[in-house]
Design a protein around this motif. Structure first.
Motif, PDB file in Angstrom:
ATOM      1  N   ALA A  21       0.845  -1.193   0.000  1.00 21.42           N
ATOM      2  CA  ALA A  21       0.000   0.000   0.000  1.00 21.42           C
ATOM      3  C   ALA A  21       0.882   1.245   0.000  1.00 21.42           C
ATOM      4  N   ASP A  22       0.609   2.220   0.854  1.00 23.43           N
ATOM      5  CA  ASP A  22       1.320   3.494   0.766  1.00 23.43           C
ATOM      6  C   ASP A  22       2.710   3.464   1.394  1.00 23.43           C
ATOM      7  N   ASN A  23       3.121   2.339   1.929  1.00 22.39           N
ATOM      8  CA  ASN A  23       4.516   2.208   2.337  1.00 22.39           C
ATOM      9  C   ASN A  23       5.425   2.047   1.121  1.00 22.39           C
ATOM     10  N   MET A  24       4.878   1.656  -0.024  1.00 26.37           N
ATOM     11  CA  MET A  24       5.544   1.759  -1.320  1.00 26.37           C
ATOM     12  C   MET A  24       4.436   2.072  -2.325  1.00 26.37           C
ATOM     13  N   GLY A  25       4.046   3.338  -2.360  1.00 27.70           N
ATOM     14  CA  GLY A  25       2.841   3.730  -3.069  1.00 27.70           C
ATOM     15  C   GLY A  25       2.864   3.483  -4.561  1.00 27.70           C
ATOM     16  N   THR A  26       4.032   3.621  -5.174  1.00 29.39           N
ATOM     17  CA  THR A  26       4.188   3.374  -6.601  1.00 29.39           C
ATOM     18  C   THR A  26       5.489   2.615  -6.832  1.00 29.39           C
ATOM     19  N   HIS A  27       5.657   2.140  -8.070  1.00 21.31           N
ATOM     20  CA  HIS A  27       6.910   1.444  -8.389  1.00 21.31           C
ATOM     21  C   HIS A  27       8.115   2.363  -8.219  1.00 21.31           C
ATOM     22  N   ALA A  28       7.899   3.682  -8.368  1.00 18.49           N
ATOM     23  CA  ALA A  28       8.993   4.638  -8.239  1.00 18.49           C
ATOM     24  C   ALA A  28       9.436   4.832  -6.790  1.00 18.49           C
ATOM     25  N   HIS A  29       8.687   4.289  -5.841  1.00 18.79           N
ATOM     26  CA  HIS A  29       9.056   4.355  -4.428  1.00 18.79           C
ATOM     27  C   HIS A  29       9.825   3.110  -3.986  1.00 18.79           C
ATOM     28  N   GLN A  30      10.379   2.376  -4.934  1.00 21.39           N
ATOM     29  CA  GLN A  30      11.079   1.136  -4.609  1.00 21.39           C
ATOM     30  C   GLN A  30      12.278   1.366  -3.684  1.00 21.39           C
ATOM     31  N   LYS A  31      13.011   2.442  -3.903  1.00 18.90           N
ATOM     32  CA  LYS A  31      14.184   2.706  -3.067  1.00 18.90           C
ATOM     33  C   LYS A  31      13.748   2.940  -1.620  1.00 18.90           C
ATOM     34  N   VAL A  32      14.469   2.347  -0.713  1.00 19.96           N
ATOM     35  CA  VAL A  32      14.081   2.363   0.696  1.00 19.96           C
ATOM     36  C   VAL A  32      13.904   3.780   1.244  1.00 19.96           C
ATOM     37  N   LEU A  33      14.767   4.705   0.845  1.00 22.52           N
ATOM     38  CA  LEU A  33      14.730   6.056   1.390  1.00 22.52           C
ATOM     39  C   LEU A  33      13.733   6.971   0.686  1.00 22.52           C
ATOM     40  N   TRP A  34      13.117   6.491  -0.372  1.00 20.52           N
ATOM     41  CA  TRP A  34      12.146   7.320  -1.100  1.00 20.52           C
ATOM     42  C   TRP A  34      10.769   7.155  -0.464  1.00 20.52           C
ATOM     43  N   VAL A  35      10.488   7.975   0.522  1.00 19.04           N
ATOM     44  CA  VAL A  35       9.207   7.915   1.233  1.00 19.04           C
ATOM     45  C   VAL A  35       8.477   9.238   1.059  1.00 19.04           C
ATOM     46  N   MET A  36       7.180   9.216   1.277  1.00 19.57           N
ATOM     47  CA  MET A  36       6.329  10.378   1.033  1.00 19.57           C
ATOM     48  C   MET A  36       6.419  11.409   2.151  1.00 19.57           C
ATOM     49  N   ALA A  37       6.200  12.660   1.783  1.00 19.46           N
ATOM     50  CA  ALA A  37       6.011  13.693   2.804  1.00 19.46           C
ATOM     51  C   ALA A  37       4.701  13.473   3.551  1.00 19.46           C
ATOM     52  N   TYR A  38       3.797  12.691   2.946  1.00 18.84           N
ATOM     53  CA  TYR A  38       2.532  12.355   3.599  1.00 18.84           C
ATOM     54  C   TYR A  38       2.698  11.301   4.701  1.00 18.84           C
ATOM     55  N   ASP A  39       3.844  10.647   4.768  1.00 14.45           N
ATOM     56  CA  ASP A  39       4.047   9.631   5.801  1.00 14.45           C
ATOM     57  C   ASP A  39       4.076  10.285   7.174  1.00 14.45           C
ATOM     58  N   ASP A  40       3.251   9.790   8.076  1.00 13.25           N
ATOM     59  CA  ASP A  40       3.235  10.339   9.427  1.00 13.25           C
ATOM     60  C   ASP A  40       4.446   9.896  10.239  1.00 13.25           C
ATOM     61  N   TYR A  41       5.016   8.736   9.883  1.00 10.06           N
ATOM     62  CA  TYR A  41       6.143   8.183  10.637  1.00 10.06           C
ATOM     63  C   TYR A  41       7.205   7.712   9.645  1.00 10.06           C
ATOM     64  N   PRO A  42       7.913   8.646   9.002  1.00 11.25           N
ATOM     65  CA  PRO A  42       8.807   8.286   7.903  1.00 11.25           C
ATOM     66  C   PRO A  42       9.932   7.325   8.277  1.00 11.25           C
ATOM     67  N   MET A  43      10.472   7.429   9.475  1.00 11.83           N
ATOM     68  CA  MET A  43      11.525   6.485   9.853  1.00 11.83           C
ATOM     69  C   MET A  43      10.973   5.075  10.014  1.00 11.83           C
ATOM     70  N   ASP A  44       9.720   4.975  10.461  1.00 12.17           N
ATOM     71  CA  ASP A  44       9.066   3.666  10.517  1.00 12.17           C
ATOM     72  C   ASP A  44       8.814   3.138   9.105  1.00 12.17           C
ATOM     73  N   SER A  45       8.471   4.034   8.184  1.00  5.79           N
ATOM     74  CA  SER A  45       8.288   3.624   6.791  1.00  5.79           C
ATOM     75  C   SER A  45       9.575   3.056   6.218  1.00  5.79           C
ATOM     76  N   ILE A  46      10.676   3.728   6.500  1.00  8.48           N
ATOM     77  CA  ILE A  46      11.974   3.271   5.994  1.00  8.48           C
ATOM     78  C   ILE A  46      12.336   1.908   6.573  1.00  8.48           C
ATOM     79  N   ALA A  47      12.163   1.747   7.882  1.00  7.31           N
ATOM     80  CA  ALA A  47      12.482   0.466   8.518  1.00  7.31           C
ATOM     81  C   ALA A  47      11.606  -0.646   7.975  1.00  7.31           C
ATOM     82  N   MET A  48      10.326  -0.341   7.782  1.00  2.00           N
ATOM     83  CA  MET A  48       9.397  -1.329   7.260  1.00  2.00           C
ATOM     84  C   MET A  48       9.779  -1.731   5.838  1.00  2.00           C
ATOM     85  N   LYS A  49      10.148  -0.733   5.019  1.00  2.00           N
ATOM     86  CA  LYS A  49      10.560  -1.029   3.653  1.00  2.00           C
ATOM     87  C   LYS A  49      11.831  -1.874   3.626  1.00  2.00           C
TER      88      LYS A  49
END
Length: 280
Positions: A211-239
């Motif tokens: 889902a939005d933890n990798m919203g599109t194929h262009a978000h494949q890179k671990v550090l490419w997370v959205m400004a919409y992420d409420d917890y970006p470091m958690d997004s990175i760890a999860m990815k």
């Protein structure tokens, strides 16, 4: 309609609506000269984002992942601000498959942001009612609580009109649940505090719906997370965890938002070896 068969399950993408959001917000701190090479952008700096639920059929159940934008769920101002150019055609697509909204047994919600949850509700005889009248809606307990009691940031995306009419249809889980053999809905956090992913395992085959933890194929890179992420470091760890898992198992990744890909299968080194393209 595009489909992917994994073991006993058939996944079918339904048309749930289209938004156009700011590309800078969708790619956070990533410079535009980098992300725009991977995802097209218009003259308003907006990128096209689908909101297309995935129908899962198998083991005697008919389920949806996510709910789409619905119909008549946004004001004219909201349509303009969110770049909404198409609303839900889910009912029409279900009819083409010989189904109706009454045939949906469960709706698996990764999170309850407006672009995923608006389609849970529809208008009938001037009243807001559940769009999938017989379905149980599943989301994590943490997501449900944060949605009902949003903070100053998340209040802009958790809307009472998207959950109040269906609250009697909702069941929650703490860490994970398995609706059918081989499918797991698991709380991971990241994009939202109670965010979940959905995984399907059938023999050696694996699907990961980030889902939005990798919203599109262009978000494949671990550090490419959205400004919409409420917890970006958690997004990175999860990815980090689930990209590594997926690469090692040559998993399929399915998309709700991607303008081009419905699903991609990566090799162990992260290159695309197979794909399901969205048909225009």
């Amino acid at each position: 309609m595009e489909q992917l068969t994994i073991g006993d399950y058939t996944l079918t993408w339904l048309r749930g609506g289209v938004t156009h959001l700011d590309g800078g917000a969708m790619f956070g701190v990533v410079p535009k000269p980098l992300w725009s090479k991977k995802y097209p952008v218009n003259e308003k700096n907006q990128i096209e984002l689908r909101s297309d639920p995935i129908l899962i059929q198998g083991h005697g159940k008919t389920m949806l992942m996510e709910a789409g934008l619905g119909n008549d769920r946004f004001t004219e101002k909201q349509k303009r601000n969110f770049g909404i150019t198409e609303e839900s055609l889910v009912e029409e697509d279900l009819q083409k498959l010989g189904l109706t909204t009454a045939d949906i047994d469960e709706v698996l919600m990764t999170h309850m942001h407006y672009d995923h949850a608006a389609g849970l509700v529809k208008w009938k005889d001037g009243r807001e009612v559940p769009a999938f009248e017989n379905a149980v809606i599943y989301t994590s307990a943490l997501e449900w609580e944060e949605m009902k009691n949003p903070n100053i940031r998340s209040a802009s995306t958790y809307w009472k009109q998207n959950w109040k009419p269906v609250e009697h249809k909702v069941k929650t889980f703490e860490e994970e649940r398995s609706p059918t053999p081989g499918i797991v809905q698991r709380k991971t956090g990241g994009h939202s505090k109670g965010m979940s992913i959905i995984m399907i395992e059938q023999g050696e085959d694996m699907v990961i719906h980030m889902a939005d933890n990798m919203g599109t194929h262009a978000h494949q890179k671990v550090l490419w997370v959205m400004a919409y992420d409420d917890y970006p470091m958690d997004s990175i760890a999860m990815k980090q965890t689930y990209m590594d898992l997926g690469y090692n198992n040559e998993a399929w990744y399915t998309f709700y938002h991607d303008y081009k890909y419905r699903a991609v299968q990566f090799t162990s080194n992260g290159t695309i070896q197979n794909q399901v393209l969205r048909q225009a």
